[in-house]
Each structure stands twice: as C-alpha cells, then as structure tokens.
Design a protein around this motif. Structure first.
Motif, PDB file in Angstrom:
ATOM      1  N   SER A 169    -115.913  97.379  47.325  1.00  0.00           N
ATOM      2  CA  SER A 169    -117.217  97.652  46.718  1.00  0.00           C
ATOM      3  C   SER A 169    -117.187  99.058  46.112  1.00  0.00           C
ATOM      4  CB  SER A 169    -118.338  97.505  47.740  1.00  0.00           C
ATOM      5  OG  SER A 169    -118.097  98.326  48.855  1.00  0.00           O
ATOM      6  N   VAL A 170    -116.500  99.168  44.979  1.00  0.00           N
ATOM      7  CA  VAL A 170    -116.316 100.439  44.272  1.00  0.00           C
ATOM      8  C   VAL A 170    -117.346 100.498  43.145  1.00  0.00           C
ATOM      9  CG1 VAL A 170    -114.707 101.851  42.962  1.00  0.00           C
ATOM     10  CG2 VAL A 170    -113.869 100.428  44.837  1.00  0.00           C
ATOM     11  N   LEU A 171    -118.171 101.526  43.148  1.00  0.00           N
ATOM     12  CA  LEU A 171    -119.237 101.666  42.167  1.00  0.00           C
ATOM     13  C   LEU A 171    -118.769 102.350  40.884  1.00  0.00           C
ATOM     14  CD1 LEU A 171    -121.956 102.879  44.657  1.00  0.00           C
ATOM     15  CD2 LEU A 171    -121.752 100.598  43.714  1.00  0.00           C
ATOM     16  N   LEU A 172    -117.831 103.315  41.022  1.00  0.00           N
ATOM     17  CA  LEU A 172    -117.381 104.093  39.879  1.00  0.00           C
ATOM     18  C   LEU A 172    -115.974 104.590  40.148  1.00  0.00           C
ATOM     19  CD1 LEU A 172    -119.278 106.634  37.838  1.00  0.00           C
ATOM     20  CD2 LEU A 172    -117.341 107.505  39.090  1.00  0.00           C
ATOM     21  N   VAL A 173    -115.129 104.619  39.113  1.00  0.00           N
ATOM     22  CA  VAL A 173    -113.778 105.159  39.235  1.00  0.00           C
ATOM     23  C   VAL A 173    -113.547 106.114  38.078  1.00  0.00           C
ATOM     24  CG1 VAL A 173    -111.323 104.635  39.279  1.00  0.00           C
ATOM     25  CG2 VAL A 173    -112.918 103.075  40.337  1.00  0.00           C
ATOM     26  N   SER A 174    -113.022 107.311  38.392  1.00  0.00           N
ATOM     27  CA  SER A 174    -112.705 108.295  37.369  1.00  0.00           C
ATOM     28  C   SER A 174    -111.278 108.777  37.578  1.00  0.00           C
ATOM     29  CB  SER A 174    -113.671 109.476  37.455  1.00  0.00           C
ATOM     30  OG  SER A 174    -113.254 110.504  36.587  1.00  0.00           O
ATOM     31  N   ASP A 175    -110.482 108.772  36.483  1.00  0.00           N
ATOM     32  CA  ASP A 175    -109.111 109.270  36.589  1.00  0.00           C
ATOM     33  C   ASP A 175    -108.904 110.505  35.724  1.00  0.00           C
ATOM     34  OD1 ASP A 175    -109.266 108.039  34.178  1.00  0.00           O
ATOM     35  OD2 ASP A 175    -107.421 106.884  34.380  1.00  0.00           O
ATOM     36  N   GLY A 176    -109.918 111.301  35.588  1.00  0.00           N
ATOM     37  CA  GLY A 176    -109.821 112.537  34.833  1.00  0.00           C
ATOM     38  C   GLY A 176    -110.511 112.451  33.477  1.00  0.00           C
ATOM     39  N   ASP A 177    -109.997 111.580  32.597  1.00  0.00           N
ATOM     40  CA  ASP A 177    -110.588 111.466  31.275  1.00  0.00           C
ATOM     41  C   ASP A 177    -111.323 110.150  31.047  1.00  0.00           C
ATOM     42  OD1 ASP A 177    -108.226 110.124  31.458  1.00  0.00           O
ATOM     43  OD2 ASP A 177    -107.647 110.438  29.373  1.00  0.00           O
ATOM     44  N   LYS A 178    -110.986 109.125  31.820  1.00  0.00           N
ATOM     45  CA  LYS A 178    -111.633 107.823  31.666  1.00  0.00           C
ATOM     46  C   LYS A 178    -112.481 107.515  32.889  1.00  0.00           C
ATOM     47  CE  LYS A 178    -110.734 102.966  30.947  1.00  0.00           C
ATOM     48  NZ  LYS A 178    -109.816 101.899  31.314  1.00  0.00           N
ATOM     49  N   ILE A 179    -113.711 107.068  32.649  1.00  0.00           N
ATOM     50  CA  ILE A 179    -114.626 106.717  33.738  1.00  0.00           C
ATOM     51  C   ILE A 179    -115.002 105.247  33.606  1.00  0.00           C
ATOM     52  CG2 ILE A 179    -116.896 107.115  34.754  1.00  0.00           C
ATOM     53  CD1 ILE A 179    -116.700 109.992  33.832  1.00  0.00           C
ATOM     54  N   SER A 180    -114.838 104.495  34.701  1.00  0.00           N
ATOM     55  CA  SER A 180    -115.231 103.087  34.732  1.00  0.00           C
ATOM     56  C   SER A 180    -116.421 102.931  35.660  1.00  0.00           C
ATOM     57  CB  SER A 180    -114.083 102.224  35.247  1.00  0.00           C
ATOM     58  OG  SER A 180    -112.965 102.353  34.417  1.00  0.00           O
ATOM     59  N   VAL A 181    -117.512 102.417  35.116  1.00  0.00           N
ATOM     60  CA  VAL A 181    -118.730 102.215  35.899  1.00  0.00           C
ATOM     61  C   VAL A 181    -118.932 100.719  36.073  1.00  0.00           C
ATOM     62  CG1 VAL A 181    -121.211 102.622  36.020  1.00  0.00           C
ATOM     63  CG2 VAL A 181    -119.722 104.329  34.979  1.00  0.00           C
ATOM     64  N   GLY A 182    -119.190 100.288  37.306  1.00  0.00           N
ATOM     65  CA  GLY A 182    -119.373  98.871  37.591  1.00  0.00           C
ATOM     66  C   GLY A 182    -120.805  98.413  37.418  1.00  0.00           C
ATOM     67  N   THR A 183    -120.963  97.090  37.360  1.00  0.00           N
ATOM     68  CA  THR A 183    -122.300  96.503  37.276  1.00  0.00           C
ATOM     69  C   THR A 183    -122.445  95.383  38.287  1.00  0.00           C
ATOM     70  OG1 THR A 183    -121.511  95.013  35.568  1.00  0.00           O
ATOM     71  CG2 THR A 183    -122.618  96.999  34.816  1.00  0.00           C
ATOM     72  N   PRO A 184    -122.641  95.558  39.546  1.00  0.00           N
ATOM     73  CA  PRO A 184    -122.738  96.843  40.228  1.00  0.00           C
ATOM     74  C   PRO A 184    -121.385  97.384  40.697  1.00  0.00           C
ATOM     75  CG  PRO A 184    -123.268  95.107  41.760  1.00  0.00           C
ATOM     76  CD  PRO A 184    -122.999  94.445  40.429  1.00  0.00           C
ATOM     77  N   PHE A 185    -120.322  96.548  40.749  1.00  0.00           N
ATOM     78  CA  PHE A 185    -119.028  97.012  41.234  1.00  0.00           C
ATOM     79  C   PHE A 185    -117.975  96.904  40.144  1.00  0.00           C
ATOM     80  CE2 PHE A 185    -121.074  95.084  45.086  1.00  0.00           C
ATOM     81  CZ  PHE A 185    -121.413  96.287  45.693  1.00  0.00           C
ATOM     82  N   VAL A 186    -116.962  97.762  40.227  1.00  0.00           N
ATOM     83  CA  VAL A 186    -115.849  97.736  39.286  1.00  0.00           C
ATOM     84  C   VAL A 186    -114.911  96.608  39.700  1.00  0.00           C
ATOM     85  CG1 VAL A 186    -113.919  99.027  38.319  1.00  0.00           C
ATOM     86  CG2 VAL A 186    -116.037 100.222  38.924  1.00  0.00           C
ATOM     87  N   LYS A 187    -114.608  95.706  38.772  1.00  0.00           N
ATOM     88  CA  LYS A 187    -113.766  94.550  39.092  1.00  0.00           C
ATOM     89  C   LYS A 187    -112.318  94.988  39.278  1.00  0.00           C
ATOM     90  CE  LYS A 187    -116.657  91.152  36.882  1.00  0.00           C
ATOM     91  NZ  LYS A 187    -116.847  90.168  35.853  1.00  0.00           N
ATOM     92  N   GLY A 188    -111.720  94.527  40.375  1.00  0.00           N
ATOM     93  CA  GLY A 188    -110.317  94.804  40.646  1.00  0.00           C
ATOM     94  C   GLY A 188    -110.037  96.150  41.276  1.00  0.00           C
ATOM     95  N   ALA A 189    -111.024  96.983  41.444  1.00  0.00           N
ATOM     96  CA  ALA A 189    -110.811  98.305  42.047  1.00  0.00           C
ATOM     97  C   ALA A 189    -110.918  98.211  43.560  1.00  0.00           C
ATOM     98  CB  ALA A 189    -111.838  99.292  41.512  1.00  0.00           C
ATOM     99  N   LYS A 190    -110.011  98.905  44.247  1.00  0.00           N
ATOM    100  CA  LYS A 190    -110.012  98.921  45.708  1.00  0.00           C
ATOM    101  C   LYS A 190    -109.681 100.311  46.211  1.00  0.00           C
ATOM    102  CE  LYS A 190    -108.675  94.158  46.532  1.00  0.00           C
ATOM    103  NZ  LYS A 190    -107.719  93.252  47.129  1.00  0.00           N
ATOM    104  N   VAL A 191    -110.240 100.643  47.364  1.00  0.00           N
ATOM    105  CA  VAL A 191    -109.928 101.893  48.040  1.00  0.00           C
ATOM    106  C   VAL A 191    -109.419 101.535  49.429  1.00  0.00           C
ATOM    107  CG1 VAL A 191    -110.863 104.062  48.923  1.00  0.00           C
ATOM    108  CG2 VAL A 191    -111.668 103.170  46.741  1.00  0.00           C
ATOM    109  N   THR A 192    -108.265 102.065  49.792  1.00  0.00           N
ATOM    110  CA  THR A 192    -107.677 101.823  51.108  1.00  0.00           C
ATOM    111  C   THR A 192    -107.876 103.061  51.973  1.00  0.00           C
ATOM    112  OG1 THR A 192    -105.994 100.441  50.071  1.00  0.00           O
ATOM    113  CG2 THR A 192    -105.590 101.146  52.324  1.00  0.00           C
ATOM    114  N   VAL A 193    -108.443 102.862  53.165  1.00  0.00           N
ATOM    115  CA  VAL A 193    -108.657 103.961  54.106  1.00  0.00           C
ATOM    116  C   VAL A 193    -107.958 103.651  55.421  1.00  0.00           C
ATOM    117  CG1 VAL A 193    -110.865 104.657  53.083  1.00  0.00           C
ATOM    118  CG2 VAL A 193    -110.851 103.026  54.934  1.00  0.00           C
ATOM    119  N   VAL A 194    -107.605 104.713  56.158  1.00  0.00           N
ATOM    120  CA  VAL A 194    -106.952 104.587  57.459  1.00  0.00           C
ATOM    121  C   VAL A 194    -107.861 105.218  58.502  1.00  0.00           C
ATOM    122  CG1 VAL A 194    -104.936 105.213  58.823  1.00  0.00           C
ATOM    123  CG2 VAL A 194    -104.681 104.685  56.411  1.00  0.00           C
ATOM    124  N   VAL A 195    -108.120 104.502  59.593  1.00  0.00           N
ATOM    125  CA  VAL A 195    -108.979 104.998  60.665  1.00  0.00           C
ATOM    126  C   VAL A 195    -108.241 106.093  61.433  1.00  0.00           C
ATOM    127  CG1 VAL A 195    -110.184 104.386  62.786  1.00  0.00           C
ATOM    128  CG2 VAL A 195    -110.139 102.781  60.873  1.00  0.00           C
TER     129      VAL A 195
END
Length: 104
Positions: A37-63
C-alpha cells in the motif's frame, strides 16, 4: 529514493535504511514484511503518485525489536466530591528497518 506508505491506518515516510516505529506487531525479530500500500514513490527527479496506491510498488521492512513507550498518567478529579482516580498506560511499539523500495 523515498516512498510514502500506509500501514495499519497510519502513514509513514520510508527511506532505505530508515527505522520506523509501528504499533505492536505479532512478528518474530528478523521477520520480513512486504507492504504494497504505497501512496507515493520518488526517486529524485520522478514522482509517482497513486490513486490511491502506486501499482507494482512494494516496500520491504525487517522487524527489529519491540518496546514500551514511557508511561502516560491520566488523573481524574472532581472537586468537593472525594473522587480521584489515577490511571497509567504504556503503549507498545515495534521498530522496523526499511530494507528495500521496489517500483514496477
């Protein structure tokens, strides 16, 4: 590169290597969680905003670890009625480290 994610009804700014503080999770230390459930992704010069989520974007976290926050005291009092109550509460949190941000 950073991403704005939504997890358990709250929004967080995730950067690679950043430590985020989530509400208590029932996960082992070292467990990996993928958040899609990624709302926005920015890689410096390009910003992708989702409606409501960005398709195909994932964030991996470690507990990492779980802990309790400082105690919050709530004191109730009514004058001239001999009524007073002292209630304490310690919220539980889990630290997670952002491992990877993937954009499709």
């Amino acid at each position: 590169m950073y991403a704005l994610i939504q997890y358990k009804g709250k929004e967080f700014k995730a950067e690679k290597g950043a430590v985020l503080q989530f509400d208590k999770l029932d996960a082992e230390k070292g467990a990996k969680i993928e958040i899609d459930s990624v709302l926005l992704v920015s890689d410096g010069d390009k910003i992708s905003v989702g409606t409501p989520f960005v398709k195909g974007a994932k964030v991996t976290v470690v507990v990492e670890d779980s802990f309790k926050d400082r105690k919050v005291l709530v004191f109730k009092y009514k004058s001239k009625k001999d009524y007073h109550r002292l209630i304490g509460h310690r919220q539980q949190y889990t630290n997670v480290r952002v491992e990877d941000i993937v954009v499709a």
